[in-house]
Design a protein around this motif. Structure first.
Motif, short mmCIF file in Angstrom:
data_model
loop_
_atom_site.label_atom_id
_atom_site.label_comp_id
_atom_site.label_asym_id
_atom_site.label_seq_id
_atom_site.Cartn_x
_atom_site.Cartn_y
_atom_site.Cartn_z
N PHE A 51 0.83 -1.19 0.00
CA PHE A 51 0.00 0.00 0.00
C PHE A 51 0.87 1.26 0.00
CE2 PHE A 51 -3.33 2.68 2.27
CZ PHE A 51 -4.30 2.57 1.30
N GLU A 55 2.93 1.76 3.13
CA GLU A 55 3.77 0.61 3.47
C GLU A 55 4.09 -0.18 2.21
OE1 GLU A 55 1.43 0.83 6.29
OE2 GLU A 55 -0.25 0.78 4.92
N PHE A 92 -4.09 -8.11 4.08
CA PHE A 92 -4.89 -7.08 4.74
C PHE A 92 -6.06 -7.69 5.50
CE2 PHE A 92 -8.05 -3.66 4.95
CZ PHE A 92 -7.28 -2.63 5.47
N ALA A 109 -1.82 0.14 8.93
CA ALA A 109 -1.94 -0.34 7.55
C ALA A 109 -2.81 0.60 6.71
CB ALA A 109 -2.53 -1.75 7.55
N GLY A 110 -2.65 1.90 6.92
CA GLY A 110 -3.52 2.83 6.20
C GLY A 110 -4.97 2.44 6.41
N MET A 111 -5.23 1.95 7.62
CA MET A 111 -6.55 1.35 7.88
C MET A 111 -7.57 2.41 8.28
SD MET A 111 -7.64 -1.82 10.30
CE MET A 111 -7.12 -3.11 9.16
N THR A 112 -8.66 2.46 7.52
CA THR A 112 -9.73 3.40 7.79
C THR A 112 -10.49 2.96 9.03
OG1 THR A 112 -9.93 3.79 5.43
CG2 THR A 112 -11.80 4.47 6.80
N ARG A 117 -15.29 -2.13 11.95
CA ARG A 117 -14.00 -2.53 12.52
C ARG A 117 -13.93 -2.16 14.00
NH1 ARG A 117 -10.62 -0.34 7.27
NH2 ARG A 117 -11.01 -2.15 5.94
N GLY A 158 -11.44 -6.41 0.71
CA GLY A 158 -11.38 -6.03 2.12
C GLY A 158 -11.07 -4.57 2.37
N TYR A 159 -10.71 -3.83 1.32
CA TYR A 159 -10.46 -2.40 1.48
C TYR A 159 -11.81 -1.68 1.57
CZ TYR A 159 -5.51 -2.58 -0.10
OH TYR A 159 -4.17 -2.81 -0.24
N THR A 160 -11.80 -0.46 2.11
CA THR A 160 -13.03 0.32 2.15
C THR A 160 -13.55 0.63 0.74
OG1 THR A 160 -11.55 2.15 2.67
CG2 THR A 160 -12.95 1.35 4.45
N ASP A 196 -7.86 4.05 -2.28
CA ASP A 196 -7.54 5.24 -1.47
C ASP A 196 -6.70 6.26 -2.27
OD1 ASP A 196 -8.12 2.96 0.25
OD2 ASP A 196 -7.58 4.26 1.91
N GLU A 222 -12.21 9.64 4.77
CA GLU A 222 -11.94 8.49 5.63
C GLU A 222 -10.73 8.83 6.49
OE1 GLU A 222 -11.42 4.81 3.54
OE2 GLU A 222 -13.08 5.22 2.17
N TYR A 224 -7.56 7.40 8.84
CA TYR A 224 -6.75 6.23 9.17
C TYR A 224 -6.42 6.23 10.67
CZ TYR A 224 -5.56 5.89 4.12
OH TYR A 224 -5.59 5.77 2.75
N1 GLN Z 1 -8.01 2.54 3.80
C1 GLN Z 1 -8.43 1.32 3.20
C2 GLN Z 1 -9.08 0.44 4.21
O1 GLN Z 1 -8.96 0.67 5.38
C3 GLN Z 1 -7.28 0.58 2.53
C4 GLN Z 1 -6.22 0.19 3.48
C5 GLN Z 1 -5.10 -0.61 2.89
O2 GLN Z 1 -5.16 -1.06 1.81
N2 GLN Z 1 -4.03 -0.82 3.55
O3 GLN Z 1 -9.73 -0.49 3.89
#
Ligand code: GLN
Length: 274
Positions: A51, A55, A92, A109-112, A117, A158-160, A196, A222, A224
């Motif tokens: 990503f 990362e 992911f 992980a750039g996770m929204t 979640r 699995g991404y947003t 994203d 969104e 993170y």
């Molecule tokens: N932000 C997006 C999500 O949370 C993608 C995150 C990612 O790919 N690492 O689903």
């Protein structure tokens, strides 16, 4: 590059003020367990190093072979607490389960941050604001999200972005890696990739013939966040303190600018899409 700066500027202000956004959330898989704190002198962060610029794998990164905005932030969080950051790189989709199983102490992980979640894990304060965008070929007639109707849409599983396309009610195909979605687009096998914003910028910078189409009316902001196991307030407080400090003293802004401007095309996981 322009979009990077805009997202960065908007992100750092909005990160502190915005409430939840993204494209909605649904059912939960709530597995409450007693919290475990990071053992010894390490914080093991789970990530999915696919990503860029958050990362990716490189020869020599911020933490071992892992580099990117999140990796630099993770390193600082650990250092701030007198610990060493370790990375456990996985799919992911497996990240939150790994957290619940105690395989990792935290997920970066750039996770929204989404309501869904949040039912499974606890999130830190937001450290970055992004949005979903569409990547299309340069000659595409797609100008807004509704133009994707009836077209071949590709997302990462699995991404947003997947949730957003589901919410729109359009058919799509899901791939495991962002770089795979870009290959599909370049090879004419799909018409649009929903992903994203900062990652989209990276892919567009590294690959010819594709461009970004934004639709802020459809794709909301969104935020993170870093996830910890539910109830692990000790680690969450350490992470939050470090993030708040880095937000106010400009460290996150500097780290983001550094990686957004960096040419990672030889290092980034997306480079194989060229
Ligand atoms: N932000 C997006 C999500 O949370 C993608 C995150 C990612 O790919 N690492 O689903």
């Amino acid at each position: 590059m322009k979009l990077f700066k805009k997202i960065l500027a908007v992100g750092l202000v909005a990160a502190m003020t915005l409430s939840m956004a993204a494209c909605g959330s649904s059912k939960s898989e709530d597995k409450k367990e007693e919290a475990g704190n990071s053992a010894g002198g390490t914080i093991t962060f789970g990530t999915n190093a696919e990503f860029p610029p958050f990362e990716y794998v490189t020869a020599s990164g911020a933490i071992d072979e892992f580099d990117g905005i999140d990796m630099a932030i993770a390193k600082k969080i650990a250092e701030d607490n007198g610990k060493t950051a370790k990375i456990n790189n996985m799919e992911f989709d497996s990240l939150l389960l790994a957290l619940q199983n105690g395989q990792v102490d935290a997920v970066i992980a750039g996770m929204t941050i989404t309501d869904e979640r949040k039912e499974a894990v606890d999130f830190s304060v937001p450290y970055y604001t992004a949005t979903q965008v569409m990547i299309v070929r340069e000659d595409s007639d797609i100008q807004k999200a509704a133009d994707m109707k009836g077209k071949k849409i590709v997302v990462v599983q699995g991404y947003t972005g997947e949730t957003c396309v589901q919410d729109l009610g359009y058919d799509y195909e899901a791939f495991k890696k962002g770089s795979e979605t870009i290959l599909e687009l370049i090879n004419g096998k799909c018409d649009a990739v929903v992903i994203d914003s900062a990652t989209a910028e990276k892919y567009v910078a590294d690959n010819k013939g594709i461009k970004i189409v934004e639709d802020p009316d459809t794709f909301e902001a969104e935020e993170y966040g870093i996830a910890v196991k539910k109830g692990n307030t000790e680690l969450l407080n350490q992470i939050n303190d470090a993030i708040n400090k880095m937000l106010s003293d400009g460290t996150i802004s500097d780290i983001s600018a550094q990686y957004l401007d960096m040419d990672t095309s030889e290092d980034a996981s997306g480079s194989d899409a060229e």
